[in-house]
Design a protein around this motif. Structure first.
Motif, PDB file in Angstrom:
ATOM      1  N   PRO A 236       0.814  -1.229   0.000  1.00 56.72           N
ATOM      2  CA  PRO A 236       0.000   0.000   0.000  1.00 56.72           C
ATOM      3  C   PRO A 236       0.841   1.271   0.000  1.00 56.72           C
ATOM      4  O   PRO A 236       0.300   2.355  -0.156  1.00 56.72           O
ATOM      5  CB  PRO A 236      -0.799  -0.138   1.310  1.00 56.72           C
ATOM      6  CG  PRO A 236       0.071  -0.964   2.205  1.00 56.72           C
ATOM      7  CD  PRO A 236       0.803  -1.920   1.298  1.00 56.72           C
ATOM      8  N   GLN A 237       2.157   1.133   0.184  1.00 53.82           N
ATOM      9  CA  GLN A 237       3.017   2.311   0.203  1.00 53.82           C
ATOM     10  C   GLN A 237       3.581   2.564  -1.204  1.00 53.82           C
ATOM     11  O   GLN A 237       3.893   1.616  -1.923  1.00 53.82           O
ATOM     12  CB  GLN A 237       4.190   2.121   1.178  1.00 53.82           C
ATOM     13  CG  GLN A 237       3.783   2.039   2.628  1.00 53.82           C
ATOM     14  CD  GLN A 237       3.354   0.653   3.039  1.00 53.82           C
ATOM     15  OE1 GLN A 237       3.568  -0.290   2.291  1.00 53.82           O
ATOM     16  NE2 GLN A 237       2.720   0.533   4.200  1.00 53.82           N
ATOM     17  N   PRO A 238       3.723   3.812  -1.593  1.00 53.16           N
ATOM     18  CA  PRO A 238       4.331   4.114  -2.894  1.00 53.16           C
ATOM     19  C   PRO A 238       5.792   3.694  -2.931  1.00 53.16           C
ATOM     20  O   PRO A 238       6.557   3.966  -2.009  1.00 53.16           O
ATOM     21  CB  PRO A 238       4.184   5.640  -3.014  1.00 53.16           C
ATOM     22  CG  PRO A 238       3.091   5.999  -2.060  1.00 53.16           C
ATOM     23  CD  PRO A 238       3.175   5.021  -0.942  1.00 53.16           C
ATOM     24  N   VAL A 239       6.180   3.009  -4.010  1.00 54.23           N
ATOM     25  CA  VAL A 239       7.554   2.544  -4.214  1.00 54.23           C
ATOM     26  C   VAL A 239       7.989   2.985  -5.601  1.00 54.23           C
ATOM     27  O   VAL A 239       7.199   2.908  -6.554  1.00 54.23           O
ATOM     28  CB  VAL A 239       7.646   1.013  -4.072  1.00 54.23           C
ATOM     29  CG1 VAL A 239       9.078   0.539  -4.338  1.00 54.23           C
ATOM     30  CG2 VAL A 239       7.202   0.582  -2.690  1.00 54.23           C
ATOM     31  N   VAL A 312      10.031   9.012   4.188  1.00 55.56           N
ATOM     32  CA  VAL A 312      10.590   8.660   2.881  1.00 55.56           C
ATOM     33  C   VAL A 312      11.996   8.113   3.087  1.00 55.56           C
ATOM     34  O   VAL A 312      12.822   8.731   3.773  1.00 55.56           O
ATOM     35  CB  VAL A 312      10.606   9.876   1.934  1.00 55.56           C
ATOM     36  CG1 VAL A 312      11.167   9.485   0.573  1.00 55.56           C
ATOM     37  CG2 VAL A 312       9.204  10.440   1.794  1.00 55.56           C
ATOM     38  N   SER A 313      12.260   6.965   2.459  1.00 57.00           N
ATOM     39  CA  SER A 313      13.587   6.342   2.501  1.00 57.00           C
ATOM     40  C   SER A 313      14.022   6.043   1.073  1.00 57.00           C
ATOM     41  O   SER A 313      13.235   5.493   0.290  1.00 57.00           O
ATOM     42  CB  SER A 313      13.568   5.049   3.317  1.00 57.00           C
ATOM     43  OG  SER A 313      13.168   5.291   4.646  1.00 57.00           O
ATOM     44  N   GLY A 323      13.201   3.884  -3.672  1.00 59.76           N
ATOM     45  CA  GLY A 323      12.653   4.573  -2.512  1.00 59.76           C
ATOM     46  C   GLY A 323      11.271   4.081  -2.182  1.00 59.76           C
ATOM     47  O   GLY A 323      10.586   3.439  -2.991  1.00 59.76           O
ATOM     48  N   ILE A 324      10.848   4.355  -0.942  1.00 56.45           N
ATOM     49  CA  ILE A 324       9.521   3.998  -0.459  1.00 56.45           C
ATOM     50  C   ILE A 324       9.057   5.107   0.465  1.00 56.45           C
ATOM     51  O   ILE A 324       9.862   5.719   1.185  1.00 56.45           O
ATOM     52  CB  ILE A 324       9.530   2.628   0.267  1.00 56.45           C
ATOM     53  CG1 ILE A 324       8.114   2.233   0.673  1.00 56.45           C
ATOM     54  CG2 ILE A 324      10.458   2.634   1.456  1.00 56.45           C
ATOM     55  CD1 ILE A 324       8.025   0.825   1.213  1.00 56.45           C
TER      56      ILE A 324
END
Length: 841
Positions: A236-239, A312-313, A323-324
């Motif tokens: 569900p997280q943007p990657v 954000v990483s 990144g995610i």
């Protein structure tokens, strides 16, 4: 040709030289000037001289011509030798190139015999070992090579023969891959070169194997990439993935939804960025630590049209950066709510009459309420200085506010030892001023300690008075001859006279421990054959109805005694339970009871239940399941998430209810004697695997492994396959229900002489010794402390079906050691064959 021409010219010149003097003499003799010189010469001498001179001249010219021609021929010979050496080198290179691989070249010039270059025994190793024969590199070997059917598969041999015929007739080239009888791969290539038909045969087994391995690795890489892409799309997280120049190379579906793109291809093509330029530059400036994950940055961004807070990483790879972004907006909201809640708790604790003090891991005071300051009457400035726990104890001892201790140092060490304890401690403190404090020291998970000081002085005085009243009441009840017991509002026995213990053969020490009504009923019901009245007695004691009323019932004891039981509600939720001996009147009443009519009615009700409950219960339930499946499949229209969740709940509840109905029908059929086994020869391994497949969903949902230990040669048995699967399914369901996540359930199947042993083993919490004798009773469900829920029919059905097969059920269990249930089936011989041994073979 040049040498012959030169010889003819020289002969003509010599003749002229010899004939010239003779002709001159014949025409008139010498001249006046020559006569003195030739006076003494004879004609023959002149002729001889002329011949000699001609021969000398001829030999000289011939020598010169020979030397000239010899130089020319030697030059040509050197040229020819150089060309021959080049041709030999080319021939050697061609031979080396030809023999570098297992290959053969066959050429045809018109209708003549073929010419074979290479090893004529090329096809010998490709032949089937059953048809191996010695080949020789002669014409016979050539014939074997061109007889494709002797070393190629029939289909490939026909294709190659047809292609070669077309090549020789029309010059049509071809290229094909063939398979030899030995299982190797051959590449055949045909083409027309310089008016000749050329066939090239080359072995490609190793190349084919390498190609297959490379394709296999490529397929695995594709599957891994597809699985990774699917996993990223499921997040569900943007990657995202960026190229070294910062352009987007990959995004998942959550990223596309966050930037409000119809799909990820559109997000990539338009270069839609989730973070603004300043946020991206801040991420790029973040220091990268080798071997360590980057620290996430808390940034703000617009996600799907709403402002959200993201962690954000981004990590740097050889191919760019990945990144995610994790949405922590709700976390920040919860953190703020938690802070507000903590502030509210502090205000609440200040209003409590119980003194509360909190110390950190360094034993310093970090919080105290107003009641704590009032209890010890300490200086507020001293408390605000965050003193140590030991300093507070020293000050209280100096003020003579702590219990008097002969060895204060040891007592203080015992108090401070609570910081290293795992469980809370509860200690009474008897203060010099006569007060009694109940001090609870509760360790905090993060370190430190929380003290709760309860003033229980008044409670102790009330308890003393209460004990006096209870002693007076107990002496009164002891004087009664009728069994009497009083249960409190919590369902525990508070008072029981001696007659109660004697009548029900209970240990007075057990009654003194104030057992719960369930324990009392469990001890008493062993003396009564009829267990049904105990449910009403229990309900009258522990019932939560608003209008409490009395309850009366009759109990038959195993020794023939009949007791009339009466329960009457008392104030404060207590219940009085009395028993009166009515054995004499009950015997007369029992003699007049129409026992046969009751039995006939019970039998009629049972038969009616068996015949009509199938339609009355299963038919509507089947309709419910069918329509629920229709809704779940969204055949009649799409469902939203909540509707889909409700339909799934209906399906699960309906399936569970259907299982219960089927179990009740089976038990009713067994009791009525109408259940017949449909025996057949069944494969044991297939039956076990079928039962295991039926519980795969519950295994996956509960994170429990399944180990099937069924030998390949277990063979078959003559039994009812459906009932055996139902037995295994019930045992597996029971084992899964009482197992913890991560544990494993094991199924074993063994033949032992004339019996088949099926065992289901789990590593759950086990069964207590006092319960194990009742696990096969109907509606006996001991699921307290587990996620397993049931009506208690599964094991009862297992025992009934096993006993119908003529077998027996064994159960071994201990608390904390799991449970082992074994079903023993007798091996019976099918009526249509000689025995199970043949079926097993």
């Amino acid at each position: 040709m040049g040498l012959e021409r030169a010889a003819r010219v020289l002969s003509r010149v010599g003749v002229l030289v010899v004939a010239a003097p003779v002709v001159a003499l014949a025409e008139g003799g010498p001249s006046i000037e020559a006569r003195p010189m030739l006076g003494a010469m004879h004609t023959h001498n002149v002729a001889g001289l002329a011949v000699i001179l001609g021969l000398i001249l001829f030999a000289t010219i011939l020598s010169l011509v020979y030397l000239r021609e010899r130089v020319g021929w030697m030059r040509k010979e050197r040229v020819f030798q150089d060309e021959l050496a080049q041709l030999r080198g080319a021939h050697d290179r061609a031979e080396m190139l030809l023999h570098s691989e297992r290959q053969v070249l066959v050429s045809w010039a018109g209708r003549g015999e073929p010419s074979i270059v290479g090893d004529a025994s090329f096809a010998q190793d490709l032949r089937d070992l059953r048809h191996q024969e010695a080949w020789s590199p002669d014409a016979r070997g050539s014939r074997h090579l061109l007889t494709f059917g002797t070393w190629l598969t029939p289909q490939d041999a026909q294709l190659l023969e047809a292609a070669v015929a077309t090549l020789r007739e029309r010059g049509t080239g071809f290229r094909m891959n063939l398979r030899s009888l030995a299982g190797r791969f051959i590449e055949a290539q045909g083409q027309a070169v310089g008016g000749r038909a050329l066939l090239r045969l080359r072995e490609t087994t190793e190349e084919r194997r390498e190609l297959i391995e490379l394709r296999h690795r490529l397929d695995e890489a594709k599957r891994g990439f597809a699985a990774l892409a699917g996993l990223l799309d499921a997040l569900p997280q943007p990657v995202w993935h960026r190229t070294p120049d910062g352009a987007l190379a990959f995004v998942n579906n959550a990223y596309a939804a966050a930037v409000e793109a119809p799909n990820r291809e559109a997000a990539l093509s338009h270069g839609l960025e989730l973070l603004d330029r300043g946020a991206r530059e801040q991420i790029a400036r973040q220091p990268r630590r080798h071997g360590l994950a980057p620290q996430p940055l808390r940034l703000s961004a617009v996600v799907a049209g709403a402002r959200r807070t993201l962690d954000v990483s981004e990590s740097t790879l050889e191919t760019g950066r990945v990144g995610i972004a994790v949405d922590v907006s709700e976390l920040e909201s919860v953190r703020a709510d938690l802070q507000r809640q903590m502030d509210a708790n502090v205000r609440t604790l200040d209003q409590l009459p119980t003194a509360v003090a909190m110390f950190d891991a360094r034993q310093r005071l970090i919080f105290h309420n107003a009641a704590y300051q009032r209890l010890w009457d300490l200086d507020p400035a001293f408390l605000e200085g965050r003193p140590l726990d030991g300093e507070i104890l020293d000050r209280l001892r100096a003020a003579r506010k702590l219990p008097e201790q002969a060895d204060f140092r040891s007592w203080k060490a015992d108090v401070l030892a609570a910081y290293r304890a795992v469980e809370p401690t509860d200690t009474p403190w008897y203060l010099p001023d006569g007060r009694t404090l109940r001090v609870v020291a509760d360790p905090n998970p993060q370190g430190g300690l929380t003290y709760l000081y309860h003033d229980v002085s008044e409670s102790m005085k009330l308890a003393s008075r209460y004990d006096a009243l209870m002693k007076e009441q107990a002496e009164t009840l002891e004087a009664l001859k009728e069994p009497v017991a009083v249960f409190g509002a919590d369902g525990r026995l508070t008072v029981a006279n001696r007659a109660f213990a004697v009548t029900w053969r209970l240990d007075p020490a057990t009654l003194a421990g104030k057992p719960h009504v369930d324990a009392v009923i469990a001890a008493c019901r062993t003396m009564t054959p009829d267990q049904s009245p105990w449910a009403g007695i229990r309900q009258s004691i522990t019932g939560l109805s608003e209008t409490r009323s009395g309850h009366a019932c009759r109990l038959d004891i195993n020794d023939g005694t009949v007791l009339d039981c009466s329960s009457q509600p008392l104030p404060l939720g207590a219940t009085l339970l009395t028993f009166i001996d009515v054995t004499a009147s009950a015997n007369v009443e029992r003699a007049l009871t129409e026992k046969n009519d009751a039995l006939e009615r019970a039998s009629q009700l049972r038969d009616t239940f068996v015949h009509h409950v199938s339609y009355e219960l299963r038919s509507p339930l089947t309709n419910i399941i069918g329509f629920t499946q229709l809704l779940g499949d969204e055949t009649v229209g799409a469902l939203n998430e909540r509707q889909r969740e409700y339909s799934e709940h209906i399906m699960r509840s309906s399936a569970a209810l259907l299982v219960i109905i089927n179990d009740i029908l089976d038990l009713a059929s067994i009791d009525a004697g109408s259940l017949e086994l449909q025996r057949e020869t069944i494969d044991v391994r297939s039956t076990v695997e079928a039962a295991a497949r039926g519980i795969e969903d519950r295994l996956a949902e509960s994170d429990i492994g399944l180990d099937l230990d069924v030998p390949e040669d277990i063979g078959s048995v003559f039994a009812d396959g459906k009932r055996v699967r139902q037995i295994l399914f019930n045992l597996l369901s029971n084992a899964v229900g009482f197992s913890e996540p991560g544990q494993q359930v094991r199924v074993e199947a063994r033949r032992e002489g004339t019996a088949l042993r099926l065992t289901v083993i789990d590593r759950g919490r086990g069964i207590a010794p006092e319960v194990i004798d009742r696990v096969f009773d109907r509606f006996e469900s001991n699921t307290l402390g587990t996620k397993h829920r049931g009506v208690g029919l599964g094991l009862s059905i297992v025992r009934s079906f096993v006993e119908l097969h003529g077998g027996r059920v064994e159960i071994h269990s201990a608390p904390g050691a799991g449970t082992r249930v074994t079903c023993l089936f007798p091996v019976e011989t099918p009526p249509d064959n000689g025995g199970l041994a043949e079926a097993a073979e």
